[in-house]
Design a protein around this motif. Sequence first.
Motif, mmCIF file in Angstrom:
data_model
loop_
_atom_site.group_PDB
_atom_site.id
_atom_site.type_symbol
_atom_site.label_atom_id
_atom_site.label_comp_id
_atom_site.label_asym_id
_atom_site.label_seq_id
_atom_site.Cartn_x
_atom_site.Cartn_y
_atom_site.Cartn_z
ATOM 1 N N TYR A 157 2.097 -64.515 23.001
ATOM 2 C CA TYR A 157 3.675 -64.843 23.430
ATOM 3 C C TYR A 157 4.514 -65.309 22.321
ATOM 4 O O TYR A 157 5.803 -65.226 22.446
ATOM 5 C CB TYR A 157 3.676 -65.842 24.541
ATOM 6 N N PHE A 200 10.986 -64.789 32.767
ATOM 7 C CA PHE A 200 10.353 -64.024 31.766
ATOM 8 C C PHE A 200 9.178 -63.270 32.747
ATOM 9 O O PHE A 200 7.999 -63.484 32.851
ATOM 10 C CB PHE A 200 9.528 -64.712 30.790
ATOM 11 N N HIS A 201 9.904 -62.392 33.634
ATOM 12 C CA HIS A 201 8.772 -61.523 34.539
ATOM 13 C C HIS A 201 9.837 -60.425 34.706
ATOM 14 O O HIS A 201 10.962 -60.489 34.765
ATOM 15 C CB HIS A 201 8.387 -62.220 35.698
ATOM 16 N N GLY A 261 2.901 -72.823 33.917
ATOM 17 C CA GLY A 261 3.092 -71.746 33.264
ATOM 18 C C GLY A 261 4.574 -71.298 33.130
ATOM 19 O O GLY A 261 4.972 -70.167 33.369
ATOM 20 N N GLY A 318 6.832 -70.861 30.880
ATOM 21 C CA GLY A 318 7.523 -69.986 29.882
ATOM 22 C C GLY A 318 8.676 -70.622 28.995
ATOM 23 O O GLY A 318 8.585 -71.901 28.677
ATOM 24 N N ASP A 330 3.385 -75.570 30.048
ATOM 25 C CA ASP A 330 3.082 -74.371 29.285
ATOM 26 C C ASP A 330 2.199 -74.486 28.415
ATOM 27 O O ASP A 330 2.348 -75.488 27.312
ATOM 28 C CB ASP A 330 4.416 -73.301 29.204
ATOM 29 N N LEU A 331 1.472 -73.599 28.034
ATOM 30 C CA LEU A 331 0.296 -73.546 26.853
ATOM 31 C C LEU A 331 1.118 -73.216 25.431
ATOM 32 O O LEU A 331 0.477 -73.607 24.468
ATOM 33 C CB LEU A 331 -0.546 -72.275 27.168
ATOM 34 N N THR A 332 2.296 -72.343 25.510
ATOM 35 C CA THR A 332 2.585 -71.771 24.264
ATOM 36 C C THR A 332 3.686 -72.662 23.683
ATOM 37 O O THR A 332 4.588 -73.038 24.377
ATOM 38 C CB THR A 332 3.104 -70.387 24.549
ATOM 39 N N PHE A 381 7.215 -71.533 23.202
ATOM 40 C CA PHE A 381 7.908 -71.369 24.674
ATOM 41 C C PHE A 381 8.313 -72.868 24.939
ATOM 42 O O PHE A 381 9.743 -72.854 25.438
ATOM 43 C CB PHE A 381 7.040 -70.924 25.453
ATOM 44 N N GLY A 390 0.993 -78.002 27.604
ATOM 45 C CA GLY A 390 -0.349 -78.558 28.250
ATOM 46 C C GLY A 390 -0.853 -77.079 28.751
ATOM 47 O O GLY A 390 -0.244 -76.260 29.158
ATOM 48 N N ALA A 395 -2.740 -75.193 32.287
ATOM 49 C CA ALA A 395 -2.634 -75.249 33.742
ATOM 50 C C ALA A 395 -4.057 -75.733 34.289
ATOM 51 O O ALA A 395 -4.130 -76.205 35.353
ATOM 52 C CB ALA A 395 -2.412 -73.821 34.282
ATOM 53 N N GLN A 399 4.718 -68.606 38.306
ATOM 54 C CA GLN A 399 5.235 -67.232 38.355
ATOM 55 C C GLN A 399 4.405 -66.337 37.109
ATOM 56 O O GLN A 399 4.663 -66.703 35.983
ATOM 57 C CB GLN A 399 6.753 -67.092 38.202
ATOM 58 N N ASN A 400 3.559 -65.520 37.353
ATOM 59 C CA ASN A 400 3.070 -64.520 36.585
ATOM 60 C C ASN A 400 2.385 -65.263 35.236
ATOM 61 O O ASN A 400 2.596 -64.664 34.092
ATOM 62 C CB ASN A 400 4.157 -63.649 36.047
ATOM 63 N N ALA A 401 1.812 -66.408 35.606
ATOM 64 C CA ALA A 401 0.951 -66.945 34.433
ATOM 65 C C ALA A 401 -0.408 -66.836 34.549
ATOM 66 O O ALA A 401 -1.126 -66.731 33.818
ATOM 67 C CB ALA A 401 1.413 -68.504 34.510
ATOM 68 N N ASN A 455 -3.046 -64.569 32.791
ATOM 69 C CA ASN A 455 -3.645 -65.069 31.550
ATOM 70 C C ASN A 455 -4.882 -66.151 31.741
ATOM 71 O O ASN A 455 -5.529 -66.551 30.598
ATOM 72 C CB ASN A 455 -2.637 -65.831 30.845
HETATM 73 C C1 LIG Z 1 4.667 -63.838 31.784
HETATM 74 S S1 LIG Z 1 4.950 -65.595 31.282
HETATM 75 C C2 LIG Z 1 5.887 -66.262 32.556
HETATM 76 C C3 LIG Z 1 6.637 -67.396 32.148
HETATM 77 C C4 LIG Z 1 7.416 -67.889 33.389
HETATM 78 N N1 LIG Z 1 6.502 -68.390 34.595
HETATM 79 C C5 LIG Z 1 8.491 -67.227 33.934
HETATM 80 O O1 LIG Z 1 8.336 -66.472 34.985
HETATM 81 O O2 LIG Z 1 9.540 -67.053 33.287
HETATM 82 C C6 LIG Z 1 3.425 -66.544 31.391
HETATM 83 C C7 LIG Z 1 3.545 -67.928 30.870
HETATM 84 O O3 LIG Z 1 2.063 -68.380 31.360
HETATM 85 C C8 LIG Z 1 1.643 -69.356 30.327
HETATM 86 N N2 LIG Z 1 0.294 -69.618 30.327
HETATM 87 C C9 LIG Z 1 -0.699 -68.752 30.269
HETATM 88 N N3 LIG Z 1 -1.951 -69.301 30.247
HETATM 89 C C10 LIG Z 1 -1.766 -70.715 30.613
HETATM 90 C C11 LIG Z 1 -2.442 -71.789 30.573
HETATM 91 N N4 LIG Z 1 -3.644 -71.752 30.780
HETATM 92 N N5 LIG Z 1 -1.813 -73.094 30.910
HETATM 93 C C12 LIG Z 1 -0.371 -73.232 31.147
HETATM 94 N N6 LIG Z 1 0.161 -72.091 30.888
HETATM 95 C C13 LIG Z 1 -0.315 -70.745 30.593
HETATM 96 C C14 LIG Z 1 2.190 -68.493 29.027
HETATM 97 O O4 LIG Z 1 2.213 -69.348 27.750
HETATM 98 C C15 LIG Z 1 3.326 -67.930 29.350
HETATM 99 O O5 LIG Z 1 4.647 -68.861 29.233
#
Ligand SMILES: C[S@@+](CC[C@H](N)C(=O)[O-])C[C@H]1O[C@@H](n2cnc3c(N)ncnc32)[C@H](O)[C@@H]1O
Length: 280
Positions: free
Chosen positions: A11, A45-46, A72, A74, A94-96, A99, A121, A123, A139-141, A144
């Motif tokens: 990401y 971001f989806h 998560g 984003g 969020d992990l990234t 972001f 941090g 999830a 949403q969509n996290a 991963n």
């Molecule tokens: C596709 S993006 C969606 C971002 C946001 N939810 C949106 O819809 O705009 C997935 C997100 O999940 C985060 N993510 C993935 N694994 C994670 C974890 N273990 N803990 C926190 N965030 C995580 C990624 O860094 C990324 O920002």
Amino acid sequence: MVATTAIARHYGSAGIADRVLAGLRAAGGPDAPVTPEALAPFDHFHGRGVAATAELVALLRPQPGERIIDIGSGIGGPARWIAAQCGVHVTGVDLTAEFCAAAEALTAACGMTDRVTIIEGSALDLPLPDAAFDRAYSQNAVMNIADKLQFCREAFRVLRPGGVFGLACACAATGGGDIHFPVPWATTAAESFLATEDEMRAALTAAGFAIVSFESADGRPPPAAPPAPPEGASATTLAIQFILGERVHEMVANMARNAAERLTTTIEVLVRKPAVRKPG
Ligand SMILES: C[S@@+](CC[C@H](N)C(=O)[O-])C[C@H]1O[C@@H](n2cnc3c(N)ncnc32)[C@H](O)[C@@H]1O
């Protein structure tokens, strides 16, 4: 740990907030106001953008003054949009790192630092106290995240009794095979952990949640094409393009192919943490 590093690498890139703000100005002119509504085509971001966020909000029904967590989060588009639309405070985790930096810069540009807090941090180990939130969403996290049960347990822990959790994500279609990579959430299979709908339902209930509604796109036609981009921009000028750059074209094509070949589906779920019963 290996997956976590690979996910952040998938990401992360420098200058995301600048690219998003440049996109906003290209579409709305040099003096375009920076608001969650104006940013919406560029920071959700989806695949279906703000329309999908609005759908989740209709399910979650945040009430003014409530505390909400976005797991998560984003670059923070949904968090800012929901805070502005619903009069709530949203904490995004969020992990990234890139972001989180972009989310903080865009939140400051919107003048919303008092209504949206961003925390870097995991999830799987939310750096937040028990029962701190009225509602949660993600949403969509979870695509991963391999450990679905721990993901659900953490959402459950930070919610107050009676609080609800809205989850939207892609799932592996039952009986489907290997999906085509790259996709917007993963460059390779090393970062992608798709559960089936049944596995996701089992993790939610094992964590203690009661299912309120469980909507699946399985068997429905694939979603319509994303909204038209601003004049002169390429066909995938959305948040995902500003974030992922040119790689996005192949990713979006694979996402459509995976759905068309019935390898993936999507779900939208609302679950509730049971309220504590008063004795007697
Ligand atoms: C596709 S993006 C969606 C971002 C946001 N939810 C949106 O819809 O705009 C997935 C997100 O999940 C985060 N993510 C993935 N694994 C994670 C974890 N273990 N803990 C926190 N965030 C995580 C990624 O860094 C990324 O920002």
